[in-house]
Design a protein around this motif. Structure first.
Motif, PDB file in Angstrom:
ATOM      1  N   ALA A  52      -5.158 -49.607   8.824  1.00 51.29           N
ATOM      2  CA  ALA A  52      -3.657 -50.130   9.215  1.00 51.29           C
ATOM      3  C   ALA A  52      -2.649 -49.424   8.719  1.00 51.29           C
ATOM      4  O   ALA A  52      -1.766 -49.178   8.955  1.00 51.29           O
ATOM      5  CB  ALA A  52      -3.876 -51.663   8.775  1.00 51.29           C
ATOM      6  N   PRO A 111      -0.755 -42.919  21.484  1.00 47.89           N
ATOM      7  CA  PRO A 111      -0.480 -42.583  22.853  1.00 47.89           C
ATOM      8  C   PRO A 111       0.184 -41.438  22.789  1.00 47.89           C
ATOM      9  O   PRO A 111       0.808 -40.905  21.932  1.00 47.89           O
ATOM     10  CB  PRO A 111       0.666 -43.743  23.257  1.00 47.89           C
ATOM     11  N   VAL A 121       3.847 -53.527   7.316  1.00 46.04           N
ATOM     12  CA  VAL A 121       2.631 -53.809   6.822  1.00 46.04           C
ATOM     13  C   VAL A 121       2.792 -55.029   5.679  1.00 46.04           C
ATOM     14  O   VAL A 121       1.748 -55.905   5.663  1.00 46.04           O
ATOM     15  CB  VAL A 121       1.775 -52.895   6.058  1.00 46.04           C
ATOM     16  N   GLY A 151      -2.113 -46.059  10.216  1.00 47.45           N
ATOM     17  CA  GLY A 151      -1.458 -46.362  11.426  1.00 47.45           C
ATOM     18  C   GLY A 151      -0.059 -46.607  11.564  1.00 47.45           C
ATOM     19  O   GLY A 151       0.754 -46.133  12.231  1.00 47.45           O
ATOM     20  N   GLN A 152       0.049 -47.668  10.642  1.00 43.52           N
ATOM     21  CA  GLN A 152       1.579 -47.944  10.305  1.00 43.52           C
ATOM     22  C   GLN A 152       2.525 -46.686   9.617  1.00 43.52           C
ATOM     23  O   GLN A 152       3.684 -46.589  10.243  1.00 43.52           O
ATOM     24  CB  GLN A 152       1.749 -48.923   9.289  1.00 43.52           C
ATOM     25  N   LEU A 211       3.214 -44.724  12.790  1.00 41.24           N
ATOM     26  CA  LEU A 211       4.259 -45.438  13.576  1.00 41.24           C
ATOM     27  C   LEU A 211       5.496 -45.135  13.036  1.00 41.24           C
ATOM     28  O   LEU A 211       6.607 -44.926  13.781  1.00 41.24           O
ATOM     29  CB  LEU A 211       4.129 -46.954  13.722  1.00 41.24           C
ATOM     30  N   MET A 220      -6.435 -45.402  14.458  1.00 42.06           N
ATOM     31  CA  MET A 220      -5.525 -45.952  15.496  1.00 42.06           C
ATOM     32  C   MET A 220      -5.562 -45.265  16.871  1.00 42.06           C
ATOM     33  O   MET A 220      -6.084 -44.125  17.021  1.00 42.06           O
ATOM     34  CB  MET A 220      -3.874 -46.045  14.775  1.00 42.06           C
ATOM     35  N   PHE A 221      -4.860 -45.699  17.789  1.00 41.55           N
ATOM     36  CA  PHE A 221      -4.777 -45.398  18.947  1.00 41.55           C
ATOM     37  C   PHE A 221      -3.428 -44.749  19.261  1.00 41.55           C
ATOM     38  O   PHE A 221      -2.431 -45.473  19.056  1.00 41.55           O
ATOM     39  CB  PHE A 221      -5.057 -46.386  20.036  1.00 41.55           C
ATOM     40  N   GLY A 256       7.916 -48.829   8.405  1.00 43.18           N
ATOM     41  CA  GLY A 256       6.453 -48.748   8.862  1.00 43.18           C
ATOM     42  C   GLY A 256       5.758 -49.554   7.908  1.00 43.18           C
ATOM     43  O   GLY A 256       4.832 -50.499   7.867  1.00 43.18           O
ATOM     44  N   ARG A 292       3.690 -40.660  22.655  1.00 44.02           N
ATOM     45  CA  ARG A 292       4.452 -40.886  21.185  1.00 44.02           C
ATOM     46  C   ARG A 292       4.059 -39.458  20.488  1.00 44.02           C
ATOM     47  O   ARG A 292       5.258 -39.217  19.767  1.00 44.02           O
ATOM     48  CB  ARG A 292       3.932 -41.895  20.356  1.00 44.02           C
TER      49      ARG A 292
END
Lengths: 404, 295
Positions: free
Chosen positions: B11, B147, B265, B14-15, B18, B144-145, B261, B150
């Motif tokens: 997590a 895209p 969390v 991932g954050q 992002l 994470m996935f 980001g 992005r």
């Protein structure tokens, strides 16, 4: 002898009094309707100017006059701020002689306006706001909640999805009165149907980027991600969920707990397809709704949302009640409205509970795939009718302290 | 599974990723603002509206003329830049002799007008803009996935930021520009057309906003509100980085994206305001911003 004389005088006075009431008493010689909603922000497309147009349609249908006095419609933007909303409604009532306030999306603003209208004994016809508290602990004798509420949405979408096998839920919640209530109500229905809630994340209102929150939802491993938000926030979160592949993997499913026709229109069917949602109105259900909606579309270029159609219905009912009561006095009209059944293109055999909740059938709908849609605005397939008594809380369940 | 400060590492990473993506937008927009402020001394409040305009031009090109994303990436910044040149020639150029405040008020008014016009015609729910076919789908990074689109945004914005920094700090043209802001009269005396340079700079700055708009279109709804949602944060970024500092704008843009980001969390409710808290703290300690210099 004297006693008899006095009694006679009292009777005569009574007769004069009631005669006056029947003559028709309209305060300020005009019935003033104030439409208060979000006209520029994230909820403007689901209510906004469209609600004003719908109210005007109701006024036109009665010829613009009631009991011989003109009806006037004014509108303002509350900018989703409770302080602005309550100030505006105070000014409207005290200074401009407004008799009824209509719409007021955003539960936070609506709760503030409910206090003002209760204190001033003026009517409040709610379409946009969702929180079930408006007919629960915050109920008012002159407040009417018309189109839908968080409890009805929870019963519809929440139960339906648990029955389909979506047992574990994670909520993505708009961080204010509405989101919290929708999350609470839905969680209760999910548990009642045998599901579990594994967690929730609270996102600020009007968030541009939901990807972090979606990522948290994804890592929670829940089968269903419940979107307890509305308008622009719902649109963004659904769009970004599709971008991040949340739903394509097939392991997780999105549940839009409050989705308006305008949201689906903005998303496009490619992204919105197969969403399950609960609505109080869909334009393409029967001839009467189609006819009214086409008239509305001719004026606005769009099909109405349940908020806009509900604004028409509630104002129409309000005007009928004034006609029947012979006055526009708030508490009198409110009592009259509760006596009369609601029968129009919006609701069939709707009834109004003592707490102001208008009980009518709700509908569970599925958004069509692009291949199933026959043209613009052909978006929903109605899966099930949820009877009003099932969708909405009873007076006893609501927690409203008004005399039932 | 081990955790970092009570958060699973997946997590957290991932954050952070992002945050980097959001930071790309902050950097790209604050870069344009910094260039304009540095060269023209104008606080360009219309920047958000011009970013929105970029997204709308891309959307209009697609729906009206069938021109796709890749051409829009080139055309929309040109259109927005041209619009900027007209604004500068007709309105802004009259204000240079006056206080900053007039430029700020003018551009703020312009932003309201542009947004109002689009809101009137297109509503607020926004228009969908599809992700280009080439960049559909994504990569599973394990934690994470991501895209593809992005990922592309991060790369594109990094390249643009670096190229702009290089052009201004390391080339002859950039040297002229910097000289012209220090002493326009002297530079003009050397036979360099300073007014033209200023116009071109403004055009370039707003073209950057237009470009950011096109990059943002497939991620967000193309909506009249998208600019005003973002602009306040971007202003905070510029203030923290130091008004007019190119490097400051870029670095703070990415940095604050990451920080936001992280906030999402640990305490999501504060994610809207963390940038402003940082701004307050920075202004207390270094009033000129992290990379700014006192004027």
């Amino acid at each position: 002898m004297i006693a008899r004389l006095l009694a006679g005088a009292a009777l005569a006075a009574l007769a004069v009094g009631s005669a006056q009431a029947q003559q028709g008493k309209i305060s300020g010689d005009v019935v003033k309707i104030g439409v208060l909603n979000d006209r520029s922000g994230l909820y403007a497309d689901l209510g906004g100017e469209g609600s004003v147009v719908a109210v005007r349609m109701a006024v036109e249908e009665v010829g613009g006059k009631i009991l011989g006095k003109p009806i006037e419609v004014i509108a303002a933007d509350h900018q989703n701020k409770p302080d602005i909303g309550s100030n505006l409604s105070r000014e409207w009532i005290d200074r401009d002689g407004v008799d009824v306030i209509v719409d007021v999306p955003n539960s936070g603003v609506a709760l503030a306006v409910q206090e003002v209208t209760r204190e001033k004994k003026k009517l409040f016809l709610m379409q946009g706001p969702a929180t079930s508290r408006l007919t629960g602990d915050a109920c008012s004798p002159t407040g009417f909640h018309w189109a839908y509420d968080t409890r009805a949405l929870a019963v519809g979408t929440g139960q339906a999805i648990v029955k389909e096998g979506g047992k574990s839920w994670f909520f993505l919640t708009a961080d204010y009165a509405f989101g919290h209530q929708l999350e609470t109500d839905t969680a209760a229905q999910v548990k009642k149907a045998g599901g579990t809630v594994v967690g929730a994340v609270r996102a600020p209102l009007n968030t541009a980027d939901f990807s972090s929150f979606l990522l948290q939802a994804q890592s929670s491993g829940a089968q269903v991600i419940g979107l307890a938000n509305a308008g622009g926030d719902t649109i963004t979160s659904i769009k970004q969920a599709s971008e991040f592949g949340l739903t394509q993997s097939g392991q997780q499913k999105l549940a839009g707990l409050l989705i308006f026709l305008s949201d689906v229109h903005a998303l496009g069917l490619q992204v919105a397809q197969d969403l399950v949602l609960t609505t109080g109105f869909y334009w393409d259900m029967d001839d009467e709704k189609r006819a009214w909606s086409e008239k509305y579309k001719a004026k606005t270029g769009k099909m109405p949302t349940m908020v806009q159609a509900g604004s028409y219905s509630s104002v129409k009912h309000y005007l009928k009640a004034i006609e029947a009561a012979g006055t526009d006095d708030g508490p009198t009209v409110a009592a009259k409205m509760k006596e009369m059944p609601v029968n129009d293109m919006f609701a069939k055999n709707g009834k109004i509970l003592p707490n102001g909740r208008m009980v009518h059938d709700m509908y569970l709908a599925r958004v069509k795939k692009p291949s199933e849609s026959k043209g613009p605005w052909d978006y929903y397939e109605i899966i099930r009718t949820i009877p009003g008594d099932e969708a909405f809380a009873t007076m006893a369940e609501s927690g409203c302290k008004l005399p039932g | 599974m081990s955790t970092i400060f009570g958060i699973p590492p997946q997590a957290l990473f991932g954050q952070l990723l992002l945050g980097l993506i959001n930071g790309s937008f902050y950097a790209l927009l604050s870069l344009g603002l910094a260039v304009i402020f540095g060269m023209l001394n104008v606080i360009n409040f219309a920047h958000g509206a011009l970013y929105m305009l970029g997204a709308f031009v891309a959307w209009l090109l697609l729906t009206m003329a069938g021109i796709g994303y890749w051409w829009a990436l080139l055309l929309a910044p040109l259109v927005v830049g041209a619009f900027g040149v007209i604004l500068e020639k007709t309105l802004l150029s009259r204000l240079y002799k006056l206080d900053h405040l007039y430029g700020l008020l003018l551009t703020f008014g312009l932003a309201l007008i542009v947004e109002g016009v689009f809101r009137h015609f297109y509503g607020v729910s926004g228009q969908p803009y599809p992700i280009p076919d080439l960049l559909r789908g994504g990569q599973n990074l394990g934690f994470m996935f991501l895209p593809n689109y992005r990922g592309w945004v991060v790369v594109a914005s990094l390249v643009v930021c670096l190229a702009t920094w290089y052009a201004i700090e390391r080339t002859k043209l950039g040297a002229y520009l910097r000289a012209a802001t220090e002493n326009p009269v002297l530079v003009q005396a050397f036979g360099i057309n300073v007014p033209l340079m200023i116009t071109a700079t403004y055009g370039f700055g707003v073209a950057l906003a237009g470009l950011a708009g096109v990059l943002a279109a497939p991620i967000y709804q193309v909506s009249p509100l998208m600019g005003s949602n973002l602009i306040i944060v971007v202003f905070a970024v510029v203030v923290i980085g130091g008004m007019g500092s190119i490097l400051g704008a870029v670095l703070t843009g990415y940095g604050l994206g990451l920080l936001e980001g992280l906030t999402k969390v640990f305490y999501p409710e504060a994610s809207n305001i963390v940038v402003f808290v940082i701004m307050a703290v920075v202004l207390l300690i270094k009033p000129a911003g992290l990379f700014g210099r006192e004027r």
